[in-house]
Scaffold this motif. Sequence first.
Motif, PDB file in Angstrom:
ATOM      1  N   PHE A  39      38.172  -1.136 -13.026  1.00 22.26           N
ATOM      2  CA  PHE A  39      37.283  -0.207 -12.331  1.00 22.26           C
ATOM      3  C   PHE A  39      36.626   0.679 -13.375  1.00 22.26           C
ATOM      4  O   PHE A  39      36.996   0.660 -14.548  1.00 22.26           O
ATOM      5  CB  PHE A  39      38.034   0.630 -11.289  1.00 22.26           C
ATOM      6  CG  PHE A  39      39.065   1.568 -11.878  1.00 22.26           C
ATOM      7  CD1 PHE A  39      38.731   2.881 -12.195  1.00 22.26           C
ATOM      8  CD2 PHE A  39      40.361   1.148 -12.112  1.00 22.26           C
ATOM      9  CE1 PHE A  39      39.668   3.747 -12.737  1.00 22.26           C
ATOM     10  CE2 PHE A  39      41.313   2.008 -12.658  1.00 22.26           C
ATOM     11  CZ  PHE A  39      40.962   3.314 -12.969  1.00 22.26           C
ATOM     12  N   GLU A  40      35.640   1.463 -12.955  1.00 25.14           N
ATOM     13  CA  GLU A  40      34.904   2.306 -13.895  1.00 25.14           C
ATOM     14  C   GLU A  40      35.393   3.751 -13.821  1.00 25.14           C
ATOM     15  O   GLU A  40      35.315   4.381 -12.757  1.00 25.14           O
ATOM     16  CB  GLU A  40      33.410   2.256 -13.585  1.00 25.14           C
ATOM     17  CG  GLU A  40      32.778   0.910 -13.897  1.00 25.14           C
ATOM     18  CD  GLU A  40      31.275   0.932 -13.711  1.00 25.14           C
ATOM     19  OE1 GLU A  40      30.554   0.987 -14.732  1.00 25.14           O
ATOM     20  OE2 GLU A  40      30.822   0.897 -12.551  1.00 25.14           O
ATOM     21  N   PRO A  41      35.898   4.308 -14.923  1.00 18.25           N
ATOM     22  CA  PRO A  41      36.316   5.708 -14.930  1.00 18.25           C
ATOM     23  C   PRO A  41      35.207   6.662 -14.488  1.00 18.25           C
ATOM     24  O   PRO A  41      35.484   7.684 -13.846  1.00 18.25           O
ATOM     25  CB  PRO A  41      36.713   5.943 -16.391  1.00 18.25           C
ATOM     26  CG  PRO A  41      37.145   4.602 -16.879  1.00 18.25           C
ATOM     27  CD  PRO A  41      36.231   3.630 -16.198  1.00 18.25           C
ATOM     28  N   TRP A  44      35.185   6.639 -10.792  1.00 15.38           N
ATOM     29  CA  TRP A  44      36.370   7.367 -10.318  1.00 15.38           C
ATOM     30  C   TRP A  44      36.125   8.883 -10.415  1.00 15.38           C
ATOM     31  O   TRP A  44      36.475   9.629  -9.493  1.00 15.38           O
ATOM     32  CB  TRP A  44      37.580   6.968 -11.152  1.00 15.38           C
ATOM     33  CG  TRP A  44      38.867   7.609 -10.725  1.00 15.38           C
ATOM     34  CD1 TRP A  44      39.616   8.495 -11.426  1.00 15.38           C
ATOM     35  CD2 TRP A  44      39.562   7.394  -9.488  1.00 15.38           C
ATOM     36  NE1 TRP A  44      40.725   8.867 -10.716  1.00 15.38           N
ATOM     37  CE2 TRP A  44      40.717   8.203  -9.522  1.00 15.38           C
ATOM     38  CE3 TRP A  44      39.318   6.614  -8.366  1.00 15.38           C
ATOM     39  CZ2 TRP A  44      41.626   8.242  -8.474  1.00 15.38           C
ATOM     40  CZ3 TRP A  44      40.230   6.651  -7.313  1.00 15.38           C
ATOM     41  CH2 TRP A  44      41.377   7.459  -7.382  1.00 15.38           C
ATOM     42  N   GLU A  85      37.532   0.630  -7.080  1.00 16.09           N
ATOM     43  CA  GLU A  85      38.302   1.812  -7.475  1.00 16.09           C
ATOM     44  C   GLU A  85      39.430   2.070  -6.466  1.00 16.09           C
ATOM     45  O   GLU A  85      39.205   1.996  -5.251  1.00 16.09           O
ATOM     46  CB  GLU A  85      37.392   3.039  -7.581  1.00 16.09           C
ATOM     47  CG  GLU A  85      36.577   3.103  -8.859  1.00 16.09           C
ATOM     48  CD  GLU A  85      35.466   2.063  -8.949  1.00 16.09           C
ATOM     49  OE1 GLU A  85      35.046   1.725 -10.074  1.00 16.09           O
ATOM     50  OE2 GLU A  85      35.006   1.590  -7.884  1.00 16.09           O
ATOM     51  N   LEU A  87      40.894   4.128  -4.507  1.00 15.16           N
ATOM     52  CA  LEU A  87      40.800   5.428  -3.851  1.00 15.16           C
ATOM     53  C   LEU A  87      41.950   5.658  -2.877  1.00 15.16           C
ATOM     54  O   LEU A  87      42.503   6.765  -2.808  1.00 15.16           O
ATOM     55  CB  LEU A  87      39.459   5.529  -3.119  1.00 15.16           C
ATOM     56  CG  LEU A  87      39.216   6.827  -2.344  1.00 15.16           C
ATOM     57  CD1 LEU A  87      39.265   8.032  -3.272  1.00 15.16           C
ATOM     58  CD2 LEU A  87      37.874   6.767  -1.612  1.00 15.16           C
ATOM     59  N   GLY A 112      39.204  13.525 -10.479  1.00 15.99           N
ATOM     60  CA  GLY A 112      38.834  12.182 -10.929  1.00 15.99           C
ATOM     61  C   GLY A 112      38.931  11.987 -12.429  1.00 15.99           C
ATOM     62  O   GLY A 112      38.456  10.979 -12.952  1.00 15.99           O
ATOM     63  N   LEU A 115      44.044   9.116 -13.127  1.00 10.18           N
ATOM     64  CA  LEU A 115      44.517   8.269 -12.035  1.00 10.18           C
ATOM     65  C   LEU A 115      46.036   8.321 -12.042  1.00 10.18           C
ATOM     66  O   LEU A 115      46.668   8.000 -13.054  1.00 10.18           O
ATOM     67  CB  LEU A 115      44.039   6.822 -12.191  1.00 10.18           C
ATOM     68  CG  LEU A 115      44.634   5.821 -11.193  1.00 10.18           C
ATOM     69  CD1 LEU A 115      44.284   6.196  -9.763  1.00 10.18           C
ATOM     70  CD2 LEU A 115      44.181   4.396 -11.502  1.00 10.18           C
TER      71      LEU A 115
END
Length: 353
Positions: A39-41, A44, A85, A87, A112, A115
Amino acid sequence: MTDDRAESLRMVRDSAAAVIPADGGFGRVRRLRYTMPGFEPAVWAEMGALGWIGLRLPEEAGGIGLGMSEACALYEELGGALVPEPLIAGALSARVLAAVGEAELLSGLLAGTKLVLTAWQQDPGVLDVPGSPGAPRCFLPMAAGAEAFLVPVRQDGKLTVRLLKSGSAALEMSETQDGGHYGMLRPDALAGQTLGGDATDALATALDEAALGTAAYLLGAMERAFAMTLGYLRDRHQFGKPLGSFQALQHRAADLKIQLALTRASVEDAAAKLDQGAAGAARQAVVSRAKTRAAEAALRVTREAVQMHGAIGYTDEHDVGLFLRKAMVVANQFGSAAFHRARFMRYHAATQD
């Protein structure tokens, strides 16, 4: 539903456009498949800035205090775009951190910038939390991107939480069908910082909300796959006629539409019940009903969608196959259909006594 509530749901759905491509394409999803952390930080962080990670937390805990109906509306939109992501898993950890009073780590999670994943699942297919010290914890979504793990442990008659920093315990990765991955954490029985408080009630509530949120995500995915299939049946011609004009395919599409309608009714009813304060057996029954319905319907709808696309649907290049791959992974998250059916039977009976 009041006008104010309807407007709240509409605004939450509209906010999903911040991370969903305007053209509805799946280029980002494909680019992230089979990569680490998957996923893309930056996305996030955007979710944190929008308040999504703490959407269900009260304002005094740093959240925005919206209802489960709003959360499900958001997860449905994200499911339709196959957003990778984690979530739902992050929101679960936020509730646990708020319960044990770990303000600093909670702040980073809600923003965000971090994580944090809760390593709650000791036994595959079981939603209950044994909490045995040192036992492996499985099925941690997108675990390669986590800075820390929360490990629930039963101790002195309560459920305490140990905080493990990334790298302080063995973490094994396994790729999933949709191009993501799960982590298996093998914590040392005595490792980690023990956080304060009893997390029993908070984790039970968070797991039910995560199961219902996953059902909403699946609903969004199957709705999008069905819409793609209807578009294909309208546009594709055979023997000089649209495929959608053939009665056999019309009947199959009608059956899938019924599955979608039943799933939506079940998910929305469960969310409304939670917003009305359902707790204990009543909460568990409606959540399990919705998760069972969503898990089974998502697999049926996405499989049929691939089949109704014909040969091209089986190629990796066609986007409809992405939905089947996602459904195969997400259907079992936070309890399989078999587990939730059995739990529904148990707790629904209890609410009728």
